[in-house]
Design an enzyme around this catalytic site. Structure first.
Site, PDB file in Angstrom:
ATOM      1  CB  CYS A 151      -1.166  -0.061   1.109  1.00 16.84           C
ATOM      2  SG  CYS A 151      -1.772   1.612   1.351  1.00 16.84           S
ATOM      3  N   GLY A 252      -1.275  -7.000 -11.697  1.00 14.76           N
ATOM      4  CA  GLY A 252      -0.806  -5.494 -12.484  1.00 14.76           C
ATOM      5  C   GLY A 252      -1.287  -5.534 -13.899  1.00 14.76           C
TER       6      GLY A 252
HETATM    7  C1  LIG Z   1      -9.212   1.298  -5.077  1.00 15.09           C
HETATM    8  C2  LIG Z   1      -8.034   0.632  -4.679  1.00 15.09           C
HETATM    9  C3  LIG Z   1      -7.929  -0.093  -3.679  1.00 15.09           C
HETATM   10  C4  LIG Z   1      -7.032  -0.822  -3.162  1.00 15.09           C
HETATM   11  N1  LIG Z   1      -6.757  -1.367  -1.925  1.00 15.09           N
HETATM   12  C5  LIG Z   1      -5.901  -2.323  -1.639  1.00 15.09           C
HETATM   13  C6  LIG Z   1      -5.686  -3.156  -0.316  1.00 15.09           C
HETATM   14  O1  LIG Z   1      -6.484  -2.869   0.583  1.00 15.09           O
HETATM   15  N2  LIG Z   1      -4.589  -4.017  -0.343  1.00 15.09           N
HETATM   16  C7  LIG Z   1      -3.818  -4.240  -1.330  1.00 15.09           C
HETATM   17  O2  LIG Z   1      -2.922  -5.130  -1.183  1.00 15.09           O
HETATM   18  N3  LIG Z   1      -3.658  -3.640  -2.609  1.00 15.09           N
HETATM   19  C8  LIG Z   1      -4.881  -2.615  -2.748  1.00 15.09           C
HETATM   20  N4  LIG Z   1      -5.142  -2.095  -3.848  1.00 15.09           N
HETATM   21  C9  LIG Z   1      -3.931  -2.742  -4.986  1.00 15.09           C
HETATM   22  C10 LIG Z   1      -4.710  -3.725  -5.686  1.00 15.09           C
HETATM   23  O3  LIG Z   1      -4.919  -5.039  -4.986  1.00 15.09           O
HETATM   24  C11 LIG Z   1      -3.810  -3.996  -7.113  1.00 15.09           C
HETATM   25  O4  LIG Z   1      -2.574  -4.624  -6.508  1.00 15.09           O
HETATM   26  C12 LIG Z   1      -3.605  -3.052  -8.042  1.00 15.09           C
HETATM   27  O5  LIG Z   1      -4.768  -2.281  -8.121  1.00 15.09           O
HETATM   28  C13 LIG Z   1      -3.224  -3.444  -9.234  1.00 15.09           C
HETATM   29  O6  LIG Z   1      -3.665  -4.628  -9.974  1.00 15.09           O
HETATM   30  P1  LIG Z   1      -4.669  -4.161 -11.363  1.00 15.09           P
HETATM   31  O7  LIG Z   1      -3.949  -3.410 -12.492  1.00 15.09           O
HETATM   32  O8  LIG Z   1      -5.412  -5.307 -11.509  1.00 15.09           O
HETATM   33  O9  LIG Z   1      -5.786  -2.901 -10.637  1.00 15.09           O
HETATM   34  C14 LIG Z   1      -6.043  -1.273  -4.302  1.00 15.09           C
HETATM   35  C15 LIG Z   1      -6.239  -0.803  -5.524  1.00 15.09           C
HETATM   36  C16 LIG Z   1      -7.198   0.175  -5.694  1.00 15.09           C
HETATM   37  C17 LIG Z   1      -7.548   0.758  -7.398  1.00 15.09           C
END
Ligand SMILES: Cc1cc2nc3c(=O)[nH]c(=O)nc-3n(C[C@H](O)[C@H](O)[C@H](O)COP(=O)(O)O)c2cc1C
Length: 424
Positions: A151, A252
């Site tokens: 995070c 990602g």
């Molecule tokens: C709104 C939002 C909230 C997120 N909250 C968390 C979280 O609580 N814990 C975490 O490990 N990652 C969190 N992430 C990151 C996502 O788990 C993920 O790693 C990131 O969005 C990349 O993946 P994607 O490209 O499929 O979106 C969050 C991402 C977004 C957009």
């Protein structure tokens, strides 16, 4: 200026279009410790998004139905289970959890039986508090406990939590060992590549996790400094996979089944994790599973593309689930306190605000692909309660449905005329 860790990061930075690779598909299953996960897909933890309602909604949306238009999927494969193998809670503060009263904890760790297998994610930097919280998670019946080391939020990093810890590997080792000693359920970690390009630690960290007895590593292939900019650098997922024997979950920029298969092809990761695409396209897991199943049977992967009617059912279902959840919470509260007190009234108003807030948030993610979606968003944003939002959705799709029927009637008349002219 760096972006904040909020829903604003829903946008993609010039996304790359991947073609479906010929030889790879997402694995049908993988295991984290003794927990079997099938298929090898994970809903990413997202604060403010992946609460119990959203998680169940995604699991249900990921289910194959026997009316699937994908002809070659065998019934047995297609109807067995959800296309989303593992779901995770939003991150929860270990400090908060260990201080909370039992009833409040329950609210944070709420899940339903049909959510298994489910992982609970914790963040924090104090080894004892994290170990205590991991025990709470285990006692609450979760299948897996996960530690957040990714995070980038200032508030979290300021307390050395999330990606803040990526700068302190010795402390991470102490935390890993403390949590490992505290629980018997599988223990996983979700990381970013490192703090910055000058400080990339993901391979070292994956090896440390393995050494300390963790059961899997998930990598969001960006640094903390990257925020959400640029492309996720999948080569680092491949590097972690090369370095350890425990499962590596790639994360990602997966937006399509093609992307998911391309990530597996490029990195040989054991499973894929999907975040931002899920609220924009809740069918993504089903599509990946359909692709996987059809490819297994026919050698050629295909998947359903939802129609507008499906979108209507989707948004309606999710909003109804939110409203139902509130009703359940209220019933539980009423059972606790026979008379509704002033504080009960405040809690009720708060819940209603939360529910409408979630609807607005989901609408802004989900209605982008719907023709006329901006008008629907406007109506939803002007609604004051859950019922009004549902009415707005109903009316919007009703109007669209009528317009489509009129179009069809027009077309039918035209084709009948053409047919008649041909016969003549
Ligand atoms: C709104 C939002 C909230 C997120 N909250 C968390 C979280 O609580 N814990 C975490 O490990 N990652 C969190 N992430 C990151 C996502 O788990 C993920 O790693 C990131 O969005 C990349 O993946 P994607 O490209 O499929 O979106 C969050 C991402 C977004 C957009």
């Amino acid at each position: 200026m760096k972006k904040r860790y909020t829903l604003e990061q829903k946008r993609w930075d010039s996304p790359v279009e991947h073609a479906m690779p010929e030889h790879s598909r997402v694995p049908a299953s993988f295991s984290i410790g003794n927990v079997n996960i099938a298929p090898a897909t994970v809903l990413a933890p997202m604060a403010g998004v992946t609460d119990t309602v959203f998680r169940r909604f995604i699991k249900n949306a990921s289910q194959f139905t026997s009316t699937s238009t994908t002809a070659d999927v065998s019934q047995e494969t297609s109807n067995q289970q959800s296309g989303c193998g593992l779901i995770m809670t939003e991150f929860t503060s270990a400090d908060g959890l260990s201080r909370m009263r039992e009833t409040k904890r329950k609210r944070y760790l709420t899940y339903y039986d049909d959510e298994h297998p489910i992982a609970a994610q914790l963040f924090g930097s104090n080894p004892e508090t994290l170990a205590d919280s991991a025990r709470i998670v285990q006692d609450a019946g979760f299948d897996i406990v996960d530690l957040n080391l990714g995070c980038p939020a200032k508030r979290v990093v300021a307390c050395n939590g999330g990606s803040g810890l990526l700068r302190d590997l010795p402390l991470i080792e102490i935390i890993f060992r403390a949590i490992r000693a505290a629980v018997t359920i599988p223990f996983t970690v979700k990381i970013r590549m490192g703090w910055s390009d000058q400080h990339i630690v993901c391979v070292e960290l994956a090896k440390l996790a393995e050494e300390c007895g963790l059961d899997a590593v998930a990598l969001h292939a960006r640094t903390r400094e990257d925020g959400y900019t640029g492309q996720a650098r999948w080569e680092y997922i491949a590097a972690c996979k090369d370095a350890v024997k425990i499962p590596v979950i790639g994360n990602g920029d997966i937006r399509t089944p093609e992307d998911a298969a391309a990530m597996v092809e490029a990195t040989h990761c054991d499973a894929v994790m999907i975040g931002r695409t899920a609220p924009a396209n809740p069918w993504i897991f089903r599509q990946i599973a359909q692709y996987t199943a059809t490819k297994e049977v026919t050698g050629k992967g295909t998947y359903d593309i939802p129609a507008n009617e499906d979108r209507y059912h989707m948004i309606r279902t999710y909003f109804q689930m939110l409203v139902d959840e509130i009703a359940l919470e209220e019933a539980a509260e009423a059972a606790r306190a026979a008379a509704i007190t002033a504080s009960g009234q405040i809690a009720r108003e708060q819940r209603n605000r939360d529910c409408v807030g979630k609807m607005k948030q989901f609408a802004s993610w989900f209605t982008h692909g719907v023709p006329g979606g901006s008008a629907l968003r406007k109506q939803i944003f002007e609604s004051k309660n859950g019922g009004a939002v549902l009415d707005a959705v109903e009316q919007f799709f009703e109007r669209r449905h009528e317009a489509a029927l009129e179009d069809m009637a027009g077309e039918n008349e035209a084709s009948l005329e053409a047919l008649a002219a041909g016969c003549g």
